[in-house]
Enzyme design. Structure first.
Site: not given
Ligand code: PMP
Length: 289
Positions: A35, A54, A102, A181
């Site tokens: 997505y 992406r 499935r 992150e």
């Molecule tokens: N890391 C994760 C796990 C995320 O879910 C998101 C948000 N989609 C991001 C980083 C930040 O990505 P973006 O700046 O493209 O929204």
């Protein structure tokens, strides 16, 4: 407007309440899909090309042929942007491997499911900008393909909920003693005036906002260093920020109950935040990419 609050599903624009996916869709059964969330400001998509690139990376990684070209995707999202209730919105788009009996193995000759909708995109509140947010840390126990923007988000859901339970805005993740992150964001820190972020790898999502922040930091002449960040450096940072398409750039002022720096958004944050707002307005005037 005729199309008010319609979504796109497999070739049709229709009201959300009428959009139906078969229960054997592999998105439902296996989370076998990818997505994107694309911010739209004043009905201008923000970095659409980068989001669609992406998406291509995610589709390649799960070995699913892209059902649409870049030009087709751009055309498909336009009616959704035009008829959404708000001028600012988040465009959510999802592609799954489609409905099939499935079985884990890829099905033959199945048409992928394509879904697009507009979601509300509330900008960070003045209070958040003024005071920042609190976060907790947790061990990053996700899989090893965090660069894929997959709808299989159970680990992220559980990690994010921990911060909700703690009354915090985000869960910041540590893998083998290093910052990766957030559960739904990328993380930057400031140490002695240097902006630091972990490098892109299979362990983090390559954030579109992450790239914007690094570009803006370069334009501002801020020293930046993209390198692994040990836990101790995170905890002793002068500033911590989280970035995402929906949260923009938000200061994290408390981590696991401890103040970061003075416990208020720092000077480097304020500088970058102002630059980000200016860049956003540039997009709104139709000059974005
Ligand atoms: N890391 C994760 C796990 C995320 O879910 C998101 C948000 N989609 C991001 C980083 C930040 O990505 P973006 O700046 O493209 O929204």
């Amino acid at each position: 407007m005729a199309l008010m609050n319609h979504v796109y599903l497999n070739g049709q624009y229709l009201p959300l309440s009428e959009a139906r996916v078969p229960v054997l869709d592999r998105g439902f059964i296996f989370g076998d899909g990818v997505y994107e969330v694309i911010p739209v400001y004043s009905r201008q998509p923000f970095r659409l090309r980068e989001h669609l690139q992406r998406l291509q990376h995610s589709l390649d990684a799960i070995r699913l042929a892209n059902p649409h070209s870049l030009a087709e995707w751009s055309a498909l999202v336009q009616p959704i942007i035009a008829q959404a209730e708000d001028e600012d919105q988040g465009i959510y788009l999802q592609v799954t491997r489609g409905p099939a009996p499935r079985d884990q193995a890829f099905p033959e000759g199945v048409t992928p499911t394509v879904f697009i909708m507009a979601m509300p995109l509330p900008a960070p509140s003045p209070e958040t900008i003024e005071h920042g947010v609190a976060a907790i840390t947790a061990v990053d126990d996700r899989w090893q393909h965090c660069d894929i923007k997959s709808t299989s988000l159970l680990a992220n859901v559980l990690l994010r909920q921990r911060s909700v339970d703690a009354g915090c805005a985000e869960t910041i993740l540590l893998r083998d003693g290093y910052l990766t992150e957030g559960s739904a964001s990328n993380i930057f820190i400031v140490h002695d005036g240097v902006l630091l972020a972990p490098p892109k790898s299979h362990l983090i999502l390559p954030g579109v906002t992450y790239d914007v922040v690094i570009e803006l930091a370069d334009q501002l002449g801020l020293p930046t260093s993209i390198r692994p960040i040990p836990e101790q450096e995170l905890r002793s940072a002068d500033e911590i920020w989280l970035t995402s398409s929906t949260k923009e750039v938000t200061a994290v002022t408390h981590l696991d109950g401890q103040a970061i720096g003075a416990g208020t958004p720092g000077p480097v944050y304020r500088q970058l935040h102002a630059a980000y707002q200016a860049y956003k307005h540039h997009t709104m005037r139709g000059h974005g990419r």
